[in-house]
Design a protein around this motif. Structure first.
Motif, PDB file in Angstrom:
ATOM      1  N   VAL A  11       0.877  -1.168   0.000  1.00 37.83           N
ATOM      2  CA  VAL A  11       0.000   0.000   0.000  1.00 37.83           C
ATOM      3  C   VAL A  11       0.910   1.212   0.000  1.00 37.83           C
ATOM      4  N   ASP A  12       1.013   1.842  -1.160  1.00 38.82           N
ATOM      5  CA  ASP A  12       1.951   2.953  -1.314  1.00 38.82           C
ATOM      6  C   ASP A  12       1.262   4.287  -1.050  1.00 38.82           C
ATOM      7  N   ASP A  13       1.891   5.066  -0.196  1.00 39.42           N
ATOM      8  CA  ASP A  13       1.363   6.363   0.232  1.00 39.42           C
ATOM      9  C   ASP A  13       1.872   7.481  -0.685  1.00 39.42           C
ATOM     10  N   ASN A  14       1.739   7.242  -2.000  1.00 39.10           N
ATOM     11  CA  ASN A  14       2.115   8.230  -3.025  1.00 39.10           C
ATOM     12  C   ASN A  14       3.599   8.590  -2.987  1.00 39.10           C
ATOM     13  N   SER A  15       4.430   7.551  -3.057  1.00 36.80           N
ATOM     14  CA  SER A  15       5.884   7.745  -3.079  1.00 36.80           C
ATOM     15  C   SER A  15       6.315   8.572  -4.277  1.00 36.80           C
ATOM     16  N   THR A  16       7.430   9.261  -4.099  1.00 37.36           N
ATOM     17  CA  THR A  16       7.983  10.098  -5.168  1.00 37.36           C
ATOM     18  C   THR A  16       9.355   9.623  -5.638  1.00 37.36           C
ATOM     19  N   ASP A  17       9.816   8.479  -5.122  1.00 36.37           N
ATOM     20  CA  ASP A  17      11.167   8.016  -5.431  1.00 36.37           C
ATOM     21  C   ASP A  17      11.218   6.793  -6.343  1.00 36.37           C
ATOM     22  N   GLY A  18      10.100   6.416  -6.944  1.00 36.35           N
ATOM     23  CA  GLY A  18      10.090   5.250  -7.819  1.00 36.35           C
ATOM     24  C   GLY A  18       9.793   3.945  -7.099  1.00 36.35           C
ATOM     25  N   THR A  19       9.239   4.014  -5.898  1.00 37.51           N
ATOM     26  CA  THR A  19       8.911   2.800  -5.148  1.00 37.51           C
ATOM     27  C   THR A  19       7.969   1.898  -5.942  1.00 37.51           C
ATOM     28  N   ILE A  20       6.909   2.458  -6.470  1.00 36.45           N
ATOM     29  CA  ILE A  20       5.939   1.638  -7.210  1.00 36.45           C
ATOM     30  C   ILE A  20       6.591   0.984  -8.421  1.00 36.45           C
ATOM     31  N   GLU A  21       7.407   1.719  -9.128  1.00 35.13           N
ATOM     32  CA  GLU A  21       8.087   1.153 -10.304  1.00 35.13           C
ATOM     33  C   GLU A  21       9.006   0.008  -9.900  1.00 35.13           C
ATOM     34  N   GLU A  22       9.663   0.125  -8.754  1.00 34.47           N
ATOM     35  CA  GLU A  22      10.537  -0.948  -8.274  1.00 34.47           C
ATOM     36  C   GLU A  22       9.706  -2.179  -7.903  1.00 34.47           C
ATOM     37  N   ILE A  23       8.573  -1.979  -7.258  1.00 37.04           N
ATOM     38  CA  ILE A  23       7.695  -3.102  -6.915  1.00 37.04           C
ATOM     39  C   ILE A  23       7.190  -3.777  -8.182  1.00 37.04           C
ATOM     40  N   GLU A  24       6.793  -2.979  -9.164  1.00 37.67           N
ATOM     41  CA  GLU A  24       6.251  -3.523 -10.418  1.00 37.67           C
ATOM     42  C   GLU A  24       7.225  -4.462 -11.115  1.00 37.67           C
ATOM     43  N   LYS A  25       8.523  -4.272 -10.927  1.00 35.29           N
ATOM     44  CA  LYS A  25       9.523  -5.156 -11.538  1.00 35.29           C
ATOM     45  C   LYS A  25       9.382  -6.603 -11.072  1.00 35.29           C
ATOM     46  N   HIS A  26       8.742  -6.809  -9.926  1.00 33.99           N
ATOM     47  CA  HIS A  26       8.655  -8.137  -9.327  1.00 33.99           C
ATOM     48  C   HIS A  26       7.276  -8.767  -9.451  1.00 33.99           C
ATOM     49  N   THR A  27       6.348  -8.088 -10.086  1.00 32.83           N
ATOM     50  CA  THR A  27       4.964  -8.589 -10.138  1.00 32.83           C
ATOM     51  C   THR A  27       4.783  -9.795 -11.055  1.00 32.83           C
ATOM     52  N   THR A  28       5.689 -10.006 -11.979  1.00 28.29           N
ATOM     53  CA  THR A  28       5.546 -11.181 -12.848  1.00 28.29           C
ATOM     54  C   THR A  28       6.026 -12.459 -12.153  1.00 28.29           C
ATOM     55  N   ASP A  29       6.911 -12.316 -11.159  1.00 25.39           N
ATOM     56  CA  ASP A  29       7.472 -13.478 -10.466  1.00 25.39           C
ATOM     57  C   ASP A  29       6.809 -13.798  -9.136  1.00 25.39           C
ATOM     58  N   LEU A  30       6.154 -12.807  -8.542  1.00 29.87           N
ATOM     59  CA  LEU A  30       5.608 -12.971  -7.197  1.00 29.87           C
ATOM     60  C   LEU A  30       4.140 -12.562  -7.142  1.00 29.87           C
ATOM     61  N   PRO A  31       3.390 -13.114  -6.173  1.00 30.82           N
ATOM     62  CA  PRO A  31       1.978 -12.756  -6.034  1.00 30.82           C
ATOM     63  C   PRO A  31       1.823 -11.406  -5.321  1.00 30.82           C
ATOM     64  N   ILE A  32       2.040 -10.348  -6.086  1.00 29.19           N
ATOM     65  CA  ILE A  32       2.046  -8.987  -5.535  1.00 29.19           C
ATOM     66  C   ILE A  32       0.833  -8.217  -6.022  1.00 29.19           C
ATOM     67  N   GLU A  33       0.227  -7.495  -5.105  1.00 27.42           N
ATOM     68  CA  GLU A  33      -0.814  -6.525  -5.423  1.00 27.42           C
ATOM     69  C   GLU A  33      -0.303  -5.164  -4.967  1.00 27.42           C
TER      70      GLU A  33
END
Length: 163
Positions: free
Chosen positions: A42-64
């Motif tokens: 649950v991202d609180d509107n990060s400005t440092d690319g947190t969401i983009e870093e998480i998205e890199k792992h969504t194909t390998d892991l059960p991430i929402e």
């Protein structure tokens, strides 16, 4: 009751540099448990690319990935994540690596044996509650009135008082 599935809720705000290590440790921890799991950021509107870093792992892991709605702060992020969780057992962990996900298997075992809420201690002697494992149903038992960062303390206090 033996835990067969686990939702891991992680509130984030500008945690880009920690995501890879955090996910590596989570994978090791749940592998030890041998159970079905999901990871809810649950991202609180990060400005440092947190969401983009998480998205890199969504194909390998059960991430929402949930983008925070409503008031800023960890408390409302956890509530939003728990409401979205599919499984009856919840782990919440801060993304700042102050707590290791490698403690989660022992906490789940203890939860199965003796309690509805297990809280990890920090290495320092303060009152942080950044790693917890609990039954999702306890969030429905109490009327919670969280401050920006204070959900953890309120949840622990009310759970303890209820036995």
């Amino acid at each position: 009751m033996k835990t067969a599935s686990l939702s891991i809720v992680i509130p984030t705000w500008n945690e880009h540099d920690n995501i890879r290590t955090l996910l590596q440790e989570i994978v090791m921890a749940v592998k030890e448990l041998g159970i079905i799991y999901e990871i809810i950021f649950v991202d609180d509107n990060s400005t440092d690319g947190t969401i983009e870093e998480i998205e890199k792992h969504t194909t390998d892991l059960p991430i929402e990935i949930l983008v925070k709605v409503g008031k800023k702060g960890k408390a409302t992020s956890i509530i939003q994540g728990v409401k979205s969780a599919r499984y009856p057992t919840i782990a919440t962990i801060d993304a700042d690596l102050q707590y290791s996900p490698l403690y989660i298997p022992a906490m789940v075992e203890r939860l199965d044996a003796v309690a509805d809420l297990i809280v990890a201690k920090r290495h320092r002697r303060d009152h942080g509650y950044g790693l917890k494992v609990f039954r999702k149903e306890i969030m429905d038992r109490f009327s919670l009135h969280p401050k920006i960062w204070a959900l953890d303390a309120e949840l622990v206090k009310k759970s303890t008082d209820a036995g």
